[in-house]
Design an enzyme around this catalytic site. Structure first.
Site, PDB file in Angstrom:
ATOM      1  CE  LYS A  17     -21.341 -45.132   8.695  1.00 42.40           C
ATOM      2  NZ  LYS A  17     -20.190 -44.446   9.248  1.00 42.40           N
ATOM      3  NE  ARG A  38     -14.788 -49.388   5.685  1.00 45.07           N
ATOM      4  CZ  ARG A  38     -15.638 -50.405   5.834  1.00 45.07           C
ATOM      5  NH1 ARG A  38     -15.260 -51.632   5.530  1.00 45.07           N
ATOM      6  NH2 ARG A  38     -16.843 -50.206   6.302  1.00 45.07           N
ATOM      7  NE  ARG A  66     -16.592 -48.996   9.546  1.00 42.46           N
ATOM      8  CZ  ARG A  66     -15.326 -48.890   9.914  1.00 42.46           C
ATOM      9  NH1 ARG A  66     -14.942 -49.405  11.059  1.00 42.46           N
ATOM     10  NH2 ARG A  66     -14.442 -48.298   9.135  1.00 42.46           N
ATOM     11  CD  GLU A 105     -29.894 -46.488  15.973  1.00 44.50           C
ATOM     12  OE1 GLU A 105     -29.604 -45.425  16.562  1.00 44.50           O
ATOM     13  OE2 GLU A 105     -29.310 -47.564  16.214  1.00 44.50           O
ATOM     14  CE  LYS A 158     -21.775 -42.898   5.326  1.00 45.27           C
ATOM     15  NZ  LYS A 158     -20.731 -42.719   6.238  1.00 45.27           N
ATOM     16  CB  SER A 212     -17.013 -43.996  -1.196  1.00 42.93           C
ATOM     17  OG  SER A 212     -17.308 -45.145  -0.409  1.00 42.93           O
ATOM     18  CE1 TYR A 250     -16.544 -38.412  -0.515  1.00 41.07           C
ATOM     19  CE2 TYR A 250     -18.327 -39.916  -1.116  1.00 41.07           C
ATOM     20  CZ  TYR A 250     -17.380 -39.477  -0.208  1.00 41.07           C
ATOM     21  OH  TYR A 250     -17.260 -40.100   1.009  1.00 41.07           O
TER      22      TYR A 250
HETATM   23  C1  PBG Z   1     -16.971 -43.556   9.431  1.00 38.73           C
HETATM   24  C2  PBG Z   1     -17.507 -43.198   8.112  1.00 38.73           C
HETATM   25  C3  PBG Z   1     -17.550 -44.009   6.982  1.00 38.73           C
HETATM   26  C4  PBG Z   1     -18.124 -43.251   5.978  1.00 38.73           C
HETATM   27  C5  PBG Z   1     -18.417 -41.998   6.494  1.00 38.73           C
HETATM   28  N1  PBG Z   1     -18.037 -41.987   7.831  1.00 38.73           N
HETATM   29  C6  PBG Z   1     -17.017 -45.364   6.776  1.00 38.73           C
HETATM   30  C7  PBG Z   1     -17.645 -46.519   7.418  1.00 38.73           C
HETATM   31  O1  PBG Z   1     -18.601 -46.399   8.182  1.00 38.73           O
HETATM   32  O2  PBG Z   1     -17.154 -47.617   7.176  1.00 38.73           O
HETATM   33  C8  PBG Z   1     -18.385 -43.738   4.590  1.00 38.73           C
HETATM   34  C9  PBG Z   1     -18.559 -42.678   3.558  1.00 38.73           C
HETATM   35  C10 PBG Z   1     -18.512 -43.186   2.173  1.00 38.73           C
HETATM   36  O3  PBG Z   1     -18.467 -44.397   1.902  1.00 38.73           O
HETATM   37  O4  PBG Z   1     -18.528 -42.330   1.282  1.00 38.73           O
HETATM   38  N2  PBG Z   1     -16.095 -42.568   9.918  1.00 38.73           N
END
Ligand code: PBG
Length: 353
Positions: free
Chosen positions: A215, A225, A236, A252, A267, A293, A332
């Protein structure tokens, strides 16, 4: 289309093979719809798609997320209806995210049985049982007032090992509420082993772990967000991976496998198809991809401008993950696409299913 109905017309036999008359012609297998269908390797299947869903505490009506047109922060009732619809259309699973009314430093709402995510899991578990694979995001960021995925140490850094304890508590609350599969998405070291141990100690040996293995600290999470009303001020980058590093994903992967992950994930999706491919080649367990997203927002924004053919672009984007080897895709679009597939795709989109 003329080319589909015209019989193959012989070219002049005097055409000896030459640079201007190739003997080997891949186009032969593209000449008609049926021949393309015959040789097609991949398709989009509803059962491979997982729908991420947001449920907002205290909401009485669904509220559309501005940067994700068509995606809702659900009330419990609208969540239940949308989940039922998605399952009836054949989606493979539901991944739930909670949006709590109150946040605090340790994200206590995440492990509170009355926290919104756990309440929603119980409700969907009661209503759907094993008709679907009910999944939950096992991460604190939606529940913390600072917006980080873990708890903070005295200097404001994210405290890895203290966070593992919170993940154990959160995972147990989710398992008790009926989640079948947990998605630890916080990128803490050792999170899979810690959660597995806690689940097994309470007898939840049948609850699977879908590890967010690779990730990346990605700009493409932007609209998420807004979707979870995130309080995050910084970034992060001390826990999510550096977008410039590919090989680290395999490290990982090795760790998550050794710690007991049942499935692994890459991801974001489309900007990281190379990583997905590498992980697929190395992984003995099924690999998922998350079309995040920002990927959704990009496609929707372009379509709103009339710049892309929406159905074709959506299906092609999902097919890309299947081609790269993903067994499952979080998207989505899952419920909408499952609806298209259930109705039967129109002639000009048949190639996707
Ligand atoms: C963290 C989490 C995130 C997403 C899924 N789980 C946000 C992040 O890591 O900042 C992002 C999913 C998306 O952007 O569709 N709980």
């Amino acid at each position: 289309m003329a080319s589909e109905t015209t019989p193959p017309s012989p070219t002049s036999p005097s055409h000896a093979a030459s640079p201007l008359h190739p003997r080997i012609r891949p186009r032969r297998l593209r000449a008609t719809g049926p021949v393309r269908s015959l040789v097609r390797e991949h398709t989009v299947r509803a059962g491979d798609l997982i729908l991420p869903m947001f449920v907002r505490e205290g909401a009485t009506e669904p509220r559309e997320i501005g940067s994700m047109p068509g995606v809702m922060q659900h009330s419990l009732d609208s969540l239940s209806a949308a989940a039922r619809e998605a399952v009836d259309r054949g989606v493979g699973g539901l991944m739930l995210f909670g949006v709590p009314e109150h946040k605090d430093a340790t994200g206590s709402g995440a492990s509170d049985p009355d926290g919104i995510l756990n309440v929603a899991l119980r409700r969907l578990h009661d209503e759907l049982g094993d008709e679907t694979v009910l999944m939950a995001d096992t991460c604190l960021d939606e529940f913390t007032d600072h917006g980080h995925c873990g708890v903070l140490d005295a200097r404001g850094g994210v405290d890895n090992d203290a966070t593992l304890v919170r993940y154990q508590e959160m995972a147990l609350a989710q398992a008790r509420a009926g989640a079948r599969m947990l998605g630890p998405s916080g990128m803490m070291d050792g999170q899979i082993a810690a959660i597995r141990e806690a689940l097994d100690a309470e007898g939840f040996t049948d609850v699977s772990l879908f590890a967010y293995t690779a990730k990346y600290a990605s700009a493409f999470f932007g609209p998420f967000r807004e979707a979870v009303d995130s309080s995050l001020a910084g970034d992060r980058r001390t826990y999510q991976q550096d977008p410039a590093d590919g090989a680290e994903a395999l490290r990982e992967l090795a760790l998550d496998l050794a710690e007991g992950a049942d499935m692994v994930m890459v991801k974001p999706g489309m900007p990281y198809l190379d990583v997905l491919r590498d992980v697929v080649r190395a992984s003995p367990v099924p690999v998922g991809a998350y079309q995040v997203s920002g990927e959704y927002a990009m496609i929707e924004a372009a379509c709103a401008n009339g710049w892309l053919d929406r159905e074709r672009a959506v299906l092609e984007s999902l097919l890309a993950f299947r081609r790269a080897g993903a067994a499952a895709v979080l998207t989505y679009y899952a419920s909408e696409v499952a609806g298209w597939l259930q109705e039967g795709l129109p002639e000009h989109l048949r190639e996707f299913a």
